[in-house]
Motif scaffolding. Structure first.
Motif, mmCIF file in Angstrom:
data_model
loop_
_atom_site.group_PDB
_atom_site.id
_atom_site.type_symbol
_atom_site.label_atom_id
_atom_site.label_comp_id
_atom_site.label_asym_id
_atom_site.label_seq_id
_atom_site.Cartn_x
_atom_site.Cartn_y
_atom_site.Cartn_z
ATOM 1 N N GLU A 17 7.283 3.983 2.954
ATOM 2 C CA GLU A 17 7.631 5.316 3.454
ATOM 3 C C GLU A 17 9.093 5.664 3.189
ATOM 4 O OE1 GLU A 17 6.567 5.435 7.529
ATOM 5 O OE2 GLU A 17 4.482 4.859 7.169
ATOM 6 N N LEU A 20 1.989 4.735 -6.104
ATOM 7 C CA LEU A 20 2.946 4.658 -4.989
ATOM 8 C C LEU A 20 4.278 5.263 -5.413
ATOM 9 C CD1 LEU A 20 3.431 1.566 -2.703
ATOM 10 C CD2 LEU A 20 5.337 3.032 -3.317
ATOM 11 N N ASN A 21 4.790 6.197 -4.630
ATOM 12 C CA ASN A 21 6.053 6.868 -4.933
ATOM 13 C C ASN A 21 7.033 6.687 -3.782
ATOM 14 O OD1 ASN A 21 5.331 8.015 -7.477
ATOM 15 N ND2 ASN A 21 4.102 9.543 -6.408
ATOM 16 N N THR A 70 1.263 -2.000 9.234
ATOM 17 C CA THR A 70 2.284 -0.961 9.046
ATOM 18 C C THR A 70 3.431 -1.261 10.000
ATOM 19 O OG1 THR A 70 0.620 0.688 8.459
ATOM 20 C CG2 THR A 70 2.779 1.496 9.131
ATOM 21 N N ALA A 87 6.949 0.176 5.684
ATOM 22 C CA ALA A 87 5.916 0.014 4.662
ATOM 23 C C ALA A 87 4.595 -0.402 5.300
ATOM 24 C CB ALA A 87 6.344 -1.025 3.623
ATOM 25 N N THR A 88 3.527 -0.166 4.536
ATOM 26 C CA THR A 88 2.198 -0.668 4.884
ATOM 27 C C THR A 88 1.798 -1.680 3.824
ATOM 28 O OG1 THR A 88 1.565 1.418 5.929
ATOM 29 C CG2 THR A 88 -0.206 -0.046 5.261
ATOM 30 N N VAL A 100 0.828 -1.201 0.000
ATOM 31 C CA VAL A 100 0.000 0.000 0.000
ATOM 32 C C VAL A 100 0.864 1.254 0.000
ATOM 33 C CG1 VAL A 100 -1.811 1.249 1.231
ATOM 34 C CG2 VAL A 100 -1.806 -1.261 1.216
ATOM 35 N N ASP A 101 1.938 1.222 0.777
ATOM 36 C CA ASP A 101 2.816 2.396 0.871
ATOM 37 C C ASP A 101 4.201 1.945 1.326
ATOM 38 O OD1 ASP A 101 3.642 5.009 0.804
ATOM 39 O OD2 ASP A 101 2.964 5.479 2.826
ATOM 40 N N ARG A 115 0.509 -0.465 -4.918
ATOM 41 C CA ARG A 115 -0.654 0.395 -5.141
ATOM 42 C C ARG A 115 -0.356 1.395 -6.253
ATOM 43 N NH1 ARG A 115 -1.748 5.381 -3.630
ATOM 44 N NH2 ARG A 115 0.113 5.464 -2.297
#
Length: 380
Positions: free
Chosen positions: A70, A207-208, A156, A81-82, A67-68, A204
């Motif tokens: 960080e 996502l960056n 997360t 990360a998530t 999802v992410d 996702r």
């Protein structure tokens, strides 16, 4: 009454008396008889135990999406990360009439999901490479009429990620999440995936991650050895990320390549006339010594900021090695050729002049070709 009739009458009375005595006994015997026991039957399986309806192992379909992401801490070799972990299996004990779920499934979220999960069997899947406790951990549950169970878990946390910087700054890294079935060995619970799980396992959209390009997610199965010869099912989900090489050029490679010019200056600034050197070797040696301290300072700065580059073989370490070798060559040329005229003493003034001309061109070309080769090997 004749004697014969008297005897028959006595026998009849005796028979009646015996029958009268026996009948109560017979009734009492029947009343004391043990009633027949119902046939034994197997206890009903509890929904919290391993579902055995479809045999063993219980296949748990596994998918994981990012999802992410960080940040990546390269020095600690971790990333934050998530992720969404999806586990799907079938438990026929949870089947129910389709009319009970007009939407196609029954769903629980939040606390209701936790309560429902406590009432059924769920695979004990651990995120094995997680560092410390997750900062967020939520679950949802869906049960379909045929007993299909789908559990979604959003976590997360910080995860370990061994990084390979051999081809830095053109490297690709795999950010893994290691899933291990801890509760049961692989012959009882198996983590697996199909095409649907591969399609679910992705980053996702949008996502960056600064300094990195996001790639695809891969799933691989890798059994984990356990006690007593057992194995545990393990599945790795890894997100591929590629480093943005351009962001490291200005801050790292320009100083590294510029420092290579310092020892070369110590030879270019020299000039020869009729085999006699015109510049004092002492002045040129000072340039080499200054270059040595500059490279040491740059090396210390890089190792402090990017400790992962200080160990092992990589592009930066090889360029630092080339810097030190070039400095050593420049120092040797200054002392042997410029200070003590070693070539002239051995082979004459003309040979020394030709040797100086050759070194003036050969040393820069050799150093430049070696530096380019080091960078190209990492890039290819």
């Amino acid at each position: 009454m004749s004697l014969r009739r008297l005897i028959i009458a006595a026998m009849a009375l005796t028979g009646l008396l015996v029958v009268g005595l026996l009948l109560p006994g017979l009734g009492q015997t029947q009343s004391l008889a043990t009633p027949p026991e119902p046939p034994l039957s197997a206890p009903a399986p509890q929904p919290t135990t391993l579902p055995l309806g479809a045999g063993l192992p219980v296949v748990v379909r596994t998918g994981l999406s990012f999802v992410d992401v960080e940040a990546i801490d390269e020095n600690a070799q971790t990333y934050a990360a998530t992720v969404d972990l999806r586990l799907r299996w079938k438990d026929a004990r949870l089947a129910y009439p389709p009319s009970d779920a007009p939407t196609g499934y029954q769903e629980w979220r939040g606390e209701a999901a936790s309560n429902k999960l406590a009432e059924i069997w769920i695979p004990d899947v651990d995120l094995a490479n997680r560092v410390d406790e997750p900062s967020a951990d939520s679950r949802s549950l869906r049960v379909f009429p045929d007993g299909q169970v789908e559990m979604l878990r959003r976590v997360t946390a910080v995860y370990k990620a061994p990084l390979d910087v051999t081809t830095f700054p053109f490297d690709h890294q795999a950010l893994p999440v290691e899933l291990v079935s801890r509760g049961e060995p692989a012959d009882r619970v198996s983590l697996d995936y199909r095409q649907e799980d591969l399609e679910f396992s992705r980053a996702r959209a949008g996502l960056n991650l600064d300094g990195w390009a996001i790639g695809r997610v891969t799933l691989t199965r890798d059994p984990l050895a356990g006690w007593y010869g057992e194995t545990y099912s393990r599945l790795r989900a890894a997100l591929d990320v590629g480093r943005d090489a351009g962001s490291t050029v200005a801050g790292l490679f320009i100083p590294l390549l510029a420092s290579l010019l310092i020892p070369l200056l110590a030879t270019w600034l020299q000039s020869a006339k009729n085999g006699e050197f015109q510049t004092e070797a002492f002045e040129l040696t000072n340039i080499v010594i200054g270059g040595l301290f500059a490279v040491i300072a740059l090396n210390f700065t890089v190792n402090t900021d990017r400790a992962i580059l200080a160990n092992g073989q990589n592009t930066v370490a090889m360029l630092f090695g080339l810097n030190y070798v070039t400095l050593a060559l420049a120092l040797g040329i200054n002392i042997a050729l410029f200070r003590f005229n070693a070539v002239r003493a051995l082979a004459g003034r003309h040979v020394q002049h030709e040797a100086f001309t050759f070194i003036t061109w050969a040393l820069p070309l050799t150093v430049a070709a070696t530096a380019v080769a080091i960078v190209l090997i990492a890039a290819v």
